[in-house]
Structure formats: structure tokens, C-alpha cells
Design a protein around this motif. Sequence first.
Motif, short mmCIF file in Angstrom:
data_model
loop_
_atom_site.label_atom_id
_atom_site.label_comp_id
_atom_site.label_asym_id
_atom_site.label_seq_id
_atom_site.Cartn_x
_atom_site.Cartn_y
_atom_site.Cartn_z
N LYS A 1 8.32 -1.73 19.80
CA LYS A 1 7.25 -1.15 18.98
C LYS A 1 7.01 -2.02 17.76
O LYS A 1 7.90 -2.68 17.27
CB LYS A 1 7.65 0.25 18.51
N ASN A 2 5.81 -1.98 17.25
CA ASN A 2 5.43 -2.77 16.08
C ASN A 2 5.12 -1.85 14.90
O ASN A 2 4.81 -0.68 15.07
CB ASN A 2 4.19 -3.61 16.39
N HIS A 3 5.16 -2.46 13.73
CA HIS A 3 4.72 -1.78 12.51
C HIS A 3 3.21 -1.60 12.60
O HIS A 3 2.52 -2.42 13.17
CB HIS A 3 5.04 -2.61 11.27
N GLN A 4 2.71 -0.55 11.99
CA GLN A 4 1.27 -0.32 11.91
C GLN A 4 0.94 -0.09 10.45
O GLN A 4 1.51 0.80 9.82
CB GLN A 4 0.86 0.88 12.75
N VAL A 5 0.01 -0.88 9.91
CA VAL A 5 -0.35 -0.79 8.50
C VAL A 5 -1.87 -0.87 8.36
O VAL A 5 -2.51 -1.72 9.00
CB VAL A 5 0.30 -1.91 7.67
N VAL A 6 -2.42 -0.01 7.53
CA VAL A 6 -3.84 -0.06 7.19
C VAL A 6 -3.93 -0.14 5.67
O VAL A 6 -3.30 0.66 4.96
CB VAL A 6 -4.58 1.20 7.69
N THR A 7 -4.71 -1.09 5.18
CA THR A 7 -4.87 -1.27 3.74
C THR A 7 -6.34 -1.44 3.41
O THR A 7 -7.06 -2.15 4.11
CB THR A 7 -4.11 -2.50 3.24
N VAL A 8 -6.78 -0.78 2.35
CA VAL A 8 -8.14 -0.93 1.84
C VAL A 8 -8.01 -1.41 0.40
O VAL A 8 -7.23 -0.85 -0.38
CB VAL A 8 -8.91 0.41 1.89
N GLN A 9 -8.79 -2.44 0.06
CA GLN A 9 -8.70 -3.01 -1.29
C GLN A 9 -10.10 -3.15 -1.87
O GLN A 9 -11.04 -3.55 -1.18
CB GLN A 9 -8.03 -4.37 -1.23
N TYR A 10 -10.21 -2.84 -3.15
CA TYR A 10 -11.45 -3.02 -3.90
C TYR A 10 -11.14 -3.90 -5.10
O TYR A 10 -10.20 -3.62 -5.84
CB TYR A 10 -11.99 -1.67 -4.37
N ALA A 11 -11.92 -4.96 -5.27
CA ALA A 11 -11.74 -5.83 -6.43
C ALA A 11 -13.11 -6.12 -7.03
O ALA A 11 -14.06 -6.45 -6.32
CB ALA A 11 -11.07 -7.13 -6.02
N ASN A 12 -13.21 -5.96 -8.35
CA ASN A 12 -14.46 -6.24 -9.05
C ASN A 12 -14.09 -6.70 -10.46
O ASN A 12 -13.56 -5.92 -11.25
CB ASN A 12 -15.34 -4.99 -9.10
N GLY A 13 -14.35 -7.98 -10.74
CA GLY A 13 -13.99 -8.53 -12.04
C GLY A 13 -12.50 -8.47 -12.26
O GLY A 13 -11.72 -8.85 -11.38
N PRO A 14 -12.06 -7.93 -13.38
CA PRO A 14 -10.62 -7.91 -13.67
C PRO A 14 -9.86 -6.75 -13.00
O PRO A 14 -8.64 -6.69 -13.06
CB PRO A 14 -10.57 -7.75 -15.18
N LEU A 15 -10.58 -5.83 -12.35
CA LEU A 15 -9.96 -4.64 -11.76
C LEU A 15 -9.72 -4.82 -10.26
O LEU A 15 -10.58 -5.32 -9.54
CB LEU A 15 -10.86 -3.43 -11.96
N MET A 16 -8.55 -4.37 -9.80
CA MET A 16 -8.24 -4.34 -8.38
C MET A 16 -7.55 -3.02 -8.09
O MET A 16 -6.65 -2.60 -8.81
CB MET A 16 -7.33 -5.51 -8.00
N VAL A 17 -8.00 -2.34 -7.01
CA VAL A 17 -7.40 -1.09 -6.57
C VAL A 17 -7.13 -1.23 -5.07
O VAL A 17 -7.98 -1.71 -4.33
CB VAL A 17 -8.35 0.11 -6.80
N ALA A 18 -5.95 -0.82 -4.63
CA ALA A 18 -5.60 -0.90 -3.21
C ALA A 18 -4.93 0.39 -2.76
O ALA A 18 -4.16 0.99 -3.50
CB ALA A 18 -4.68 -2.09 -2.95
N LEU A 19 -5.25 0.80 -1.54
CA LEU A 19 -4.63 1.95 -0.89
C LEU A 19 -4.07 1.48 0.44
O LEU A 19 -4.74 0.74 1.16
CB LEU A 19 -5.66 3.06 -0.63
N GLY A 20 -2.86 1.90 0.77
CA GLY A 20 -2.27 1.48 2.02
C GLY A 20 -1.45 2.58 2.65
O GLY A 20 -0.94 3.47 1.97
N HIS A 21 -1.36 2.53 3.97
CA HIS A 21 -0.53 3.48 4.71
C HIS A 21 0.06 2.75 5.91
O HIS A 21 -0.64 1.99 6.59
CB HIS A 21 -1.35 4.68 5.18
N GLY A 22 1.35 2.96 6.14
CA GLY A 22 1.99 2.28 7.26
C GLY A 22 3.06 3.14 7.91
O GLY A 22 3.55 4.10 7.32
#
Length: 153
Positions: A1-22
Motif C-alpha cells: 500500500k502507498n501513502h495518499q496525500v492531498v494538499t491545496v495551497q494558496y499563495a498571493n504576495g507575502p501570504l501563503m496558506v496550505a491545507l493537507g490531508h493524508g
Amino acid sequence: KNHQVVTVQYANGPLMVALGHGTRPRSLVLDATNATNVPDEMMSQVGLAYDFGVARATLLFQKDRNYEDSNAYSLGVTVPVSTGSIWASFDTRQLANDESVKVLQLGYKHFLSKRTHLYANFGTRDKSWDTPTNTMTTDKRVTGYGFGINHTF
């Protein structure tokens, strides 16, 4: 079996936000008791970073669901200096049984080019994980360091 990971990232100028689930399959999760009812490990993360120009601050929250639920928090900073950067982070993990572990890490990167840097890291943790019993030990501080070169292809 393998790891499963989903990540969503938003970056705009100096700000970065990321959400992930694995998830990590049960066969890869350490189980010293050889129990067959250990569920797949699941982990969710929320990360924030803001670049102030003179320093980049980061904040991370992680929720683990494995043997017991646990929460981890990390606060970090990276400061550019000359041809490198100094970074530091303070992390804490709180387990369901009210135990917690604290980690302090410091490091330096010296950039040789856009894709290559030398690094030196140091870290210390106030407790260690006892694998045979799946418990934290309070009598053992763990300290480590690393040196090396990193090249991105």
C-alpha cells in the motif's frame, strides 16, 4: 500500500496558506503489540506563512489520528542573512493522555547557487519515544544535529 496525500495551497504576495490531508496504511504504522485492529493513520494540516521582508514567519497545526489522537503546533521564523538564511522553530505535540513533547530546532543555510546550498541544523527534544511500549519517556532528552549539502534538480 502507498501513502495518499492531498494538499491545496494558496499563495498571493507575502501570504501563503496550505491545507493537507493524508493517510498511511496500517501495515506502515508502528504497532509494537502486533494488534490487528490498528486503523490506517490519518493526518490533517493547516499551515500559514507570511513574509515580512526582513523575516518569514510560519505557523502550522497538525491533527494526527493513529493510536491516540494528538495535536501538533509549530511556530517558525526564517531570516535572510548575506548569502544564506537562519531559521528556527519551536514545536509541541500534545497527546490524548495529556502528555506533551517540545522540540527546539535551529539551522543555517548557505546558498552556493539558486539550486544548491550547504546546511547545518541543530535540534533538541525534551522527551523521547520508547518504541517497545509506545510511550513517551521523560528521563531522556534527545539532541541531534546535521550537516550537508542539498541540490535541487
